[in-house]
Structures are given as C-alpha cells and as structure tokens.
Enzyme design. Structure first.
Site, PDB file in Angstrom:
ATOM      1  N   CYS A 255       0.858  -1.171   0.000  1.00  0.00           N
ATOM      2  CA  CYS A 255       0.000   0.000   0.000  1.00  0.00           C
ATOM      3  C   CYS A 255       0.899   1.226   0.000  1.00  0.00           C
ATOM      4  O   CYS A 255       2.111   1.108  -0.093  1.00  0.00           O
ATOM      5  CB  CYS A 255      -0.869  -0.017   1.245  1.00  0.00           C
ATOM      6  SG  CYS A 255      -1.497  -1.655   1.670  1.00  0.00           S
TER       7      CYS A 255
ATOM      8  N   GLU B  10       6.511 -11.868 -25.505  1.00  0.00           N
ATOM      9  CA  GLU B  10       5.615 -10.772 -25.147  1.00  0.00           C
ATOM     10  C   GLU B  10       6.283  -9.404 -25.269  1.00  0.00           C
ATOM     11  O   GLU B  10       5.688  -8.469 -25.782  1.00  0.00           O
ATOM     12  CB  GLU B  10       5.243 -10.937 -23.666  1.00  0.00           C
ATOM     13  CG  GLU B  10       3.804 -11.170 -23.387  1.00  0.00           C
ATOM     14  CD  GLU B  10       3.531 -11.226 -21.889  1.00  0.00           C
ATOM     15  OE1 GLU B  10       4.387 -11.678 -21.110  1.00  0.00           O
ATOM     16  OE2 GLU B  10       2.436 -10.819 -21.516  1.00  0.00           O
TER      17      GLU B  10
ATOM     18  N   LYS C  40      -2.992  -5.624 -19.637  1.00  0.00           N
ATOM     19  CA  LYS C  40      -2.655  -6.233 -18.361  1.00  0.00           C
ATOM     20  C   LYS C  40      -3.731  -7.223 -17.926  1.00  0.00           C
ATOM     21  O   LYS C  40      -3.447  -8.280 -17.388  1.00  0.00           O
ATOM     22  CB  LYS C  40      -2.479  -5.144 -17.294  1.00  0.00           C
ATOM     23  CG  LYS C  40      -2.082  -5.665 -15.918  1.00  0.00           C
ATOM     24  CD  LYS C  40      -0.687  -6.273 -15.946  1.00  0.00           C
ATOM     25  CE  LYS C  40      -0.273  -6.920 -14.653  1.00  0.00           C
ATOM     26  NZ  LYS C  40       0.846  -7.856 -14.831  1.00  0.00           N
TER      27      LYS C  40
ATOM     28  N   GLU D  92       7.070 -20.543 -19.592  1.00  0.00           N
ATOM     29  CA  GLU D  92       6.911 -19.182 -19.060  1.00  0.00           C
ATOM     30  C   GLU D  92       8.020 -18.255 -19.580  1.00  0.00           C
ATOM     31  O   GLU D  92       7.773 -17.106 -19.924  1.00  0.00           O
ATOM     32  CB  GLU D  92       6.899 -19.235 -17.525  1.00  0.00           C
ATOM     33  CG  GLU D  92       6.952 -17.899 -16.826  1.00  0.00           C
ATOM     34  CD  GLU D  92       5.838 -16.941 -17.222  1.00  0.00           C
ATOM     35  OE1 GLU D  92       4.851 -17.361 -17.847  1.00  0.00           O
ATOM     36  OE2 GLU D  92       5.984 -15.738 -16.935  1.00  0.00           O
TER      37      GLU D  92
ATOM     38  N   HIS E 281      11.267 -34.557 -31.852  1.00  0.00           N
ATOM     39  CA  HIS E 281      10.041 -34.943 -32.550  1.00  0.00           C
ATOM     40  C   HIS E 281       9.535 -33.837 -33.473  1.00  0.00           C
ATOM     41  O   HIS E 281       8.359 -33.857 -33.858  1.00  0.00           O
ATOM     42  CB  HIS E 281       8.964 -35.333 -31.525  1.00  0.00           C
ATOM     43  CG  HIS E 281       9.375 -36.498 -30.683  1.00  0.00           C
ATOM     44  ND1 HIS E 281       9.441 -37.778 -31.174  1.00  0.00           N
ATOM     45  CD2 HIS E 281       9.803 -36.561 -29.401  1.00  0.00           C
ATOM     46  CE1 HIS E 281       9.871 -38.595 -30.212  1.00  0.00           C
ATOM     47  NE2 HIS E 281      10.105 -37.875 -29.129  1.00  0.00           N
TER      48      HIS E 281
ATOM     49  N   ASN F 229       1.684  -0.538   6.129  1.00  0.00           N
ATOM     50  CA  ASN F 229       1.943  -1.386   4.956  1.00  0.00           C
ATOM     51  C   ASN F 229       2.556  -2.682   5.454  1.00  0.00           C
ATOM     52  O   ASN F 229       3.396  -2.647   6.353  1.00  0.00           O
ATOM     53  CB  ASN F 229       2.965  -0.741   4.031  1.00  0.00           C
ATOM     54  CG  ASN F 229       2.397   0.454   3.305  1.00  0.00           C
ATOM     55  OD1 ASN F 229       1.223   0.752   3.418  1.00  0.00           O
ATOM     56  ND2 ASN F 229       3.258   1.136   2.571  1.00  0.00           N
ATOM     57  N   GLY F 230       2.207  -3.795   4.832  1.00  0.00           N
ATOM     58  CA  GLY F 230       2.821  -5.066   5.211  1.00  0.00           C
ATOM     59  C   GLY F 230       1.819  -5.995   5.863  1.00  0.00           C
ATOM     60  O   GLY F 230       0.603  -5.824   5.727  1.00  0.00           O
TER      61      GLY F 230
ATOM     62  N   ARG G 177       0.481   2.284  -6.270  1.00  0.00           N
ATOM     63  CA  ARG G 177       0.889   1.170  -5.409  1.00  0.00           C
ATOM     64  C   ARG G 177      -0.281   0.331  -4.945  1.00  0.00           C
ATOM     65  O   ARG G 177      -0.102  -0.751  -4.391  1.00  0.00           O
ATOM     66  CB  ARG G 177       1.595   1.699  -4.162  1.00  0.00           C
ATOM     67  CG  ARG G 177       2.907   2.368  -4.430  1.00  0.00           C
ATOM     68  CD  ARG G 177       3.418   2.970  -3.151  1.00  0.00           C
ATOM     69  NE  ARG G 177       3.738   1.932  -2.182  1.00  0.00           N
ATOM     70  CZ  ARG G 177       4.971   1.531  -1.913  1.00  0.00           C
ATOM     71  NH1 ARG G 177       5.980   2.058  -2.539  1.00  0.00           N
ATOM     72  NH2 ARG G 177       5.185   0.592  -1.029  1.00  0.00           N
TER      73      ARG G 177
ATOM     74  N   TRP H 135      -3.871  -1.587  -0.611  1.00  0.00           N
ATOM     75  CA  TRP H 135      -3.950  -2.762  -1.488  1.00  0.00           C
ATOM     76  C   TRP H 135      -4.176  -3.923  -0.525  1.00  0.00           C
ATOM     77  O   TRP H 135      -3.276  -4.325   0.198  1.00  0.00           O
ATOM     78  CB  TRP H 135      -2.640  -2.910  -2.254  1.00  0.00           C
ATOM     79  CG  TRP H 135      -2.535  -4.181  -3.019  1.00  0.00           C
ATOM     80  CD1 TRP H 135      -2.034  -5.374  -2.572  1.00  0.00           C
ATOM     81  CD2 TRP H 135      -2.939  -4.406  -4.364  1.00  0.00           C
ATOM     82  NE1 TRP H 135      -2.108  -6.308  -3.559  1.00  0.00           N
ATOM     83  CE2 TRP H 135      -2.651  -5.758  -4.670  1.00  0.00           C
ATOM     84  CE3 TRP H 135      -3.520  -3.593  -5.338  1.00  0.00           C
ATOM     85  CZ2 TRP H 135      -2.925  -6.310  -5.920  1.00  0.00           C
ATOM     86  CZ3 TRP H 135      -3.780  -4.147  -6.571  1.00  0.00           C
ATOM     87  CH2 TRP H 135      -3.485  -5.480  -6.854  1.00  0.00           C
TER      88      TRP H 135
ATOM     89  N   LYS I  23       7.513 -14.836 -21.788  1.00  0.00           N
ATOM     90  CA  LYS I  23       8.011 -13.522 -21.365  1.00  0.00           C
ATOM     91  C   LYS I  23       8.793 -12.869 -22.492  1.00  0.00           C
ATOM     92  O   LYS I  23       8.613 -11.712 -22.800  1.00  0.00           O
ATOM     93  CB  LYS I  23       8.894 -13.707 -20.127  1.00  0.00           C
ATOM     94  CG  LYS I  23       8.822 -12.663 -19.128  1.00  0.00           C
ATOM     95  CD  LYS I  23       7.631 -12.724 -18.185  1.00  0.00           C
ATOM     96  CE  LYS I  23       6.302 -12.960 -18.812  1.00  0.00           C
ATOM     97  NZ  LYS I  23       5.219 -13.230 -17.926  1.00  0.00           N
TER      98      LYS I  23
HETATM   99  O1  M6R Z   1      -4.674 -11.914 -14.495  1.00  0.00           O
HETATM  100  P1  M6R Z   1      -4.393 -13.304 -15.002  1.00  0.00           P
HETATM  101  O2  M6R Z   1      -3.354 -13.996 -14.218  1.00  0.00           O
HETATM  102  O3  M6R Z   1      -5.640 -14.124 -15.098  1.00  0.00           O
HETATM  103  O4  M6R Z   1      -3.863 -13.089 -16.461  1.00  0.00           O
HETATM  104  C1  M6R Z   1      -3.661 -14.165 -17.313  1.00  0.00           C
HETATM  105  C2  M6R Z   1      -2.874 -13.755 -18.526  1.00  0.00           C
HETATM  106  O5  M6R Z   1      -3.581 -12.797 -19.272  1.00  0.00           O
HETATM  107  C3  M6R Z   1      -1.506 -13.175 -18.142  1.00  0.00           C
HETATM  108  O6  M6R Z   1      -0.785 -14.068 -17.367  1.00  0.00           O
HETATM  109  C4  M6R Z   1      -0.693 -12.833 -19.381  1.00  0.00           C
HETATM  110  O7  M6R Z   1      -0.318 -14.006 -20.040  1.00  0.00           O
HETATM  111  C5  M6R Z   1       0.514 -12.003 -18.977  1.00  0.00           C
HETATM  112  N1  M6R Z   1       0.608 -10.859 -19.807  1.00  0.00           N
HETATM  113  C6  M6R Z   1       1.790 -12.749 -19.007  1.00  0.00           C
HETATM  114  O8  M6R Z   1       2.902 -11.963 -18.790  1.00  0.00           O
END
Ligand code: M6R
Length: 604
Positions: free
Chosen positions: A2, A487, A599, A480, A503, A99-100, A27, A73, A484
């Site tokens: 927060c 993306e 996001k 993952e 394969h 906070n915390g 935040r 938060w 990253k």
């Molecule tokens: O909010 P969520 O965890 O449900 O989001 C899922 C995906 O949209 C999210 O993980 C997306 O793949 C990210 N941009 C990955 O970095």
C-alpha cells in the site's frame, strides 16, 4: 504494498496528504484514508475506492498541521470502509496506517479482545492502535507506547501513527520501506519518495528495526533502544522515475521486488520446523482425502504457474492434477465434480475466460478455490475459497512477481494437501518449506547477477528466434520464459519439454537460434543435458540455467541457480525474466505496454 504519506509542519496538512495519496495510487487503490490532527483526537476520513472517492468525502481545508494518509492494497480483509486505513483504538485517540502483514495479529487480537478492546475492522493493522492504547492507559508516553507496541508485533511493516495531544508522527520499519523528506520547517513521510517529491528532495531512508519520531523540524531515530543517525540523501529522480523506484521500467522494478513479494507471500503461513502450513482456506481433511483430481484453470503466465503446481501436487499429495487453458475448459468433459477441486489461478482475478471456467466448475457442483493477487476481485466472489498470493500491485503487462508468488502459494497448497492426505511426512514437508523459505534470498542472488545476464542478452539479442527447454518443473519454466521473451521483445520464442525437440522442433534449430536450458534440481537436468547436446551438434548456442555441478560444462553460458530443490526452477525463471527484459530493452521495445497486449483481459 500500500502507500503511506505523512506531514508535520505549519501549513494545512490536508492537501499535502491528499496529493501524496494521489501520487502513491499506483501502489494500490482499493481504499484510502487520512487522519488529521486538528488539536484533539485525530479526525479520520476513509472510504473504499480510489483517492478521488476519498477526495469526495474530504473537507476543502482543515486546521490540521499534522496527519497521515494511506492508500490500500488489501491483504487482510475485503476492501470496505471499515477495513480502510487509518485504524483507531477504542478511544479514537490513536490512528495508525500500515503497509505489510502482521503475522501474529490473531494471537494479539484475541488477547486484546479478552482485555475488553473492541475491534472495528477485519485487518491485522488494527491490533497496533489497541496495543498502543493499552500502553498509554498504563501511563507510557506516546513514543514509549508506540515502541512497546512495535516490539510485540511480528511480520513486515511500515507504520505511521498520530496521537491526540502531540504534533509528532511515530514511525517504524521492518521489511517494508519508509522514508522521511526534510523540508524547510516541515517534514514529510512516505512509503516511497513519490509521496512528497514535489515538496522535499532531501530524504532519510529508515532501516529495518528502526523506530522514529518526526516533528516539523526534527527526526529522531532509535534502533534497539539506542539513538542512531541515518544519512540524508539527495533525490535526483523526477516523479515518473520515482514511481518506478529509479528503474527504467515497471517490469524491471517488479522483477527486483520479488524477494519482498515472496516474503509477503510466505509471511505467517509456514512453520518450516514442524512441516506445517496455514493458508486460512477451508478445505477439510475429509474432503481432501476424498479428492480424486485437482484441476487448475488459468491463462497465460497463470497457466504456467498451474503447470508447476500440478507437478508438485501429484508428487507430494498423490492426487491426479490436470491443468486447463481456461478458454478450453468448457469443451472438456469427464468430470466427477464431487471429487474434484477446481483451482482458478489468476493474478488479476478478472480474466474473463478463467471466470467462465470457474462458473462452469461451479455449475457442475465442484468445490472451487481462487488463487489471486487482488482481494475483492471478481474471482474471489465466485470461488468457494480464496488464497491470496500477496505479491502487491503489478503494473507491467508482463507478469513477473505475480508468477513467483503464484507458484510459491501453490507450492504451499501442495504441501497442505499432501500433509492432510498423509502423503507427506512432517520431515518431508519441513524440507519443502525450508526450500520455500530460501526463495527470497535465492532470488536476490540471481538479481545480484544482473550484469552477467545483461552480458548474455547482449551476446544473443540480434537473434530473432529463441528456444527454451526443460523437463518436469523445468518444462513449465521453459514455457513461461518463452512467453516472457515473446511478449516484450516480439521475437519468436518457444518453450518445449526437452524430450520433444527431436520430434519436430529440432528442424528449426540453427546456429542463430539460441537455446536456453533449465538444468536445475527438480528439472531432470541430467536427461536435459542430452537435449543440450542435440542442439549444440546443430550449431545452436546454449545458455544453461544451472544448479551447481549440473550441466555447466555442456553449455556456452552458464548462469548459476542456487540449489533449492523443487523451488530451483522457479529461481531459474528469474534469470529468464531478466534475459527477456534486457533483450527487449536492447531492441527498444515498449516493455511495460507491449503492442497488442493488455494487463487484464476481461473479454472472452
Ligand atoms: O490476471 P491473469 O493472471 O488471469 O492473467 C492471465 C494472462 O492474461 C496473463 O498471465 C498474461 O499471459 C501475462 N501478460 C503474461 O505476462
């Protein structure tokens, strides 16, 4: 994570606090409040919602020249007016923002209630004003009462308190940042400098264990009961840089926040000595013993967290675990809802497809658990039970700290289910929890090696296709890591189970396709070395994410991963985050807002 703001000076504190909260809103933003000292008990204004909602209930001006404010938060208690900060004691003389997480608040609250204190919120924070109240009633000065209260709490905290009859703000810091800005005859407090940057650029940062008192013209810091001096530093950042903590991008800031996020995820939840986990979710032992399947439903990065978790659940709880891309879930049949736990993994709690999958699971009668970062998000209202990952707000579109906090929370869930099903002995659970406890330190060691990662990224940034390989837990990390990179760099990046290369994907491997291999404990590194040799014989350069002694001699660039058993691949993932960041940055990409992505994806 927060935000805290405070002011002690000669002018009206209200606009300073209100503007400071607005600056801190990035935040956290589910509720906000201020406490104003207008000569008498602090006047508290607070509300659920954003800072603008708070502004709607604030007066235009006040007589107060001292006050504190908070933007929240949530980690304990839903976002409500009552749970918003500041929190007060029974008399209303003491107001506290925090906070915390206070780990031992349950015990303290029970003790205080037994002594007749009445609580108005569901928060952990509220124990602090009541502890102070008890000390004041025994005749302690505000400073001594505050120090005594701080000595009784465990966990992570940045605290700021105002009390009737004083013109001071009382501060304490443990694992959650807090700083003081020095103006001309006025003093500012902030959880970071953005809270007051337009007023003061000379700043003192409190250290862990510090307890301090600030007035308009003085800061007195004590540590272990002794007065100490902390340096005054000049802040050169502009507001935008300050919001990012001086980092060039939110993503990089969030990568570096991971040790703290992990401490919050683990805080108060594990007893590594006894091999016990307390997740505060209602999944009774009989129910867990009747389970035949755990289904994880999620999208994107959260799906990869689900893959990691499924592996752990199968190994440690001996129950079938399946992972479903949420958008495909409705097309699958063959469910026995009565023996299935459906776990929706979503950092935002708002992803449309994950919510739809959860509704489908609910319709069939399955028990549901949401694993999310956002208290009060849509998923928490749909699921039977909620497990919060407590990573703090994540602004970069690319999920980083939420991934490590998701996997860590799910690892704790696996231990819990394993213990309840008697598939894990206390000693085995204890070993796993020790590994989890080692995560913040291990991740910090990876972050400390950032210069090395940047050099590796520079060596390969000109390539426009990358492969990531791993087995077992390393497979989810390979997926993952590739996500990253693609993306934020827009390069072609794919993750594969290492054994699958031969394969088909091997046809794509050339001397211009760097391969990143997860060669850690928990990732069948010895077998993956065979795949490393396959790609090397086709000319591909190989970067190894290697636990000591496994694989270094077979790769071109080795990045050392601390050995943390089943958590090692998760630590390796932090190298991949940094690698993706540096490659994208070298290419000049819009890292925090990559093209075509959002996001939170709230449409199906
Ligand atoms: O909010 P969520 O965890 O449900 O989001 C899922 C995906 O949209 C999210 O993980 C997306 O793949 C990210 N941009 C990955 O970095």
């Amino acid at each position: 994570m927060c935000g805290i703001v405070g002011y002690a000076g000669a002018r009206d504190a209200l606009p300073v606090l209100s503007d400071g909260l607005k600056n801190l809103e990035y935040r956290g933003y589910d509720s906000a409040g201020v406490a104003l000292c207008e000569g008498g008990a602090p006047t508290v204004y607070k509300t659920v919602g954003e800072v603008d909602d708070l502004r709607a209930v604030l007066p235009d001006a006040s007589e107060a020249t001292v006050g504190v404010g908070h933007t929240r938060w949530s980690t304990h208690g839903e976002p409500t007016d009552a749970n918003a900060h500041p929190h007060t004691d029974c008399t209303g003389d003491v107001a506290v923002v925090h906070n915390g997480i206070i780990d031992n608040y349950d015990d303290l609250k029970a003790e205080l209630e037994a002594d007749g204190h009445a609580f108005a919120s569901e928060t952990d924070t509220e124990v602090v004003p009541h502890l102070v109240e008890a000390e004041l009633a025994d005749g302690a000065s505000p400073a001594d009462a505050f120090a005594a209260a701080v000595a009784r709490i465990e966990g992570s905290f940045a605290l700021a308190m105002v009390v009737d009859g004083t013109d001071a703000i009382y501060l304490a810091r443990q694992d959650s940042p807090l700083c003081v800005g020095h103006g001309d005859g006025e003093t500012f407090v902030g959880s970071d400098v953005t809270a007051f940057l337009e007023h003061a650029r000379e700043v003192t940062y409190l250290e862990n264990g510090d307890v301090a008192v600030v007035t308009a013209d003085e800061l007195v810091v004590e540590h272990d009961g002794e007065r100490v001096e902390r340096p005054v530093e000049q802040v050169e950042w502009e507001a935008d840089a300050a919001e990012k903590g001086g980092y060039e991008h939110y993503m990089l800031k969030e990568i570096h926040e991971q040790p703290r996020a992990l401490r919050q995820t683990l805080s108060g939840r594990i007893d590594a000595l006894e091999g016990e986990v307390d997740l505060d979710v209602d999944l009774p032992r009989e129910y867990l013993n009747s389970l035949e399947e755990v289904q994880f439903v999620a999208c994107g990065t959260s799906y990869h967290a689900g893959l990691y978790a499924a592996n752990l659940v199968e190994e440690h709880a001996d129950v079938r675990a399946t992972v479903h891309v949420a958008s495909e879930y409705q097309f699958r049949g063959g469910r026995d809802p009565w023996r299935t736990l459906v776990v929706a993994v979503t950092q935002s709690g708002e992803t449309a497809e994950t919510l739809a999958a959860l509704r489908e699971a609910d319709r069939t009668g399955a028990r549901t658990l949401a694993v999310t970062n956002v208290v009060g998000s849509s998923v928490t209202r749909l699921a039977d039970e909620n497990l919060y990952i407590r990573a703090g707000p994540e602004i970069g579109v690319a999920a980083t700290k939420t991934f490590v906090s998701q996997v860590t929370s799910l690892a704790l869930l696996a231990v819990h289910v394993g213990r309840e099903r008697d598939e894990l002995t206390p000693t085995e659970a204890s070993d796993l929890l020790e590994d989890a406890r080692g995560l913040p330190g291990a991740v910090q060691r990876v972050l400390d090696a950032d210069a090395q990662v940047r050099a590796v990224a520079e060596a390969y940034a000109d390539s426009d296709a990358f492969f990531f390989i791993g087995r077992a837990l390393g497979h989810s990390v390979a997926l993952e890591s590739a996500l990253k990179l693609k993306e934020i760099s827009y390069d072609h990046a794919e993750g594969f189970p290492a054994g699958e290369l031969k394969h088909g994907p091997l046809a794509l491997v050339t001397d211009d396709t760097p391969v990143v291999a997860v060669l850690t404990g928990g990732a069948r590194a010895a077998e993956t070395v065979n795949s490393v040799k396959e790609v090397e014989s086709r000319g591909a350069p190989v970067v190894g994410l290697c636990t000591d002694g496994i694989g270094e001699k077979f790769v071109d660039d080795a990045l050392a991963v601390p050995d943390l058993g089943a958590m090692s691949p998760l630590v390796a993932n932090v190298y991949a985050q940094l690698f993706a960041y540096h490659v994208a940055n070298l290419k000049g990409r819009a890292i925090d807002k990559p093209r075509n992505l959002a996001k939170s994806v709230t449409v199906e």
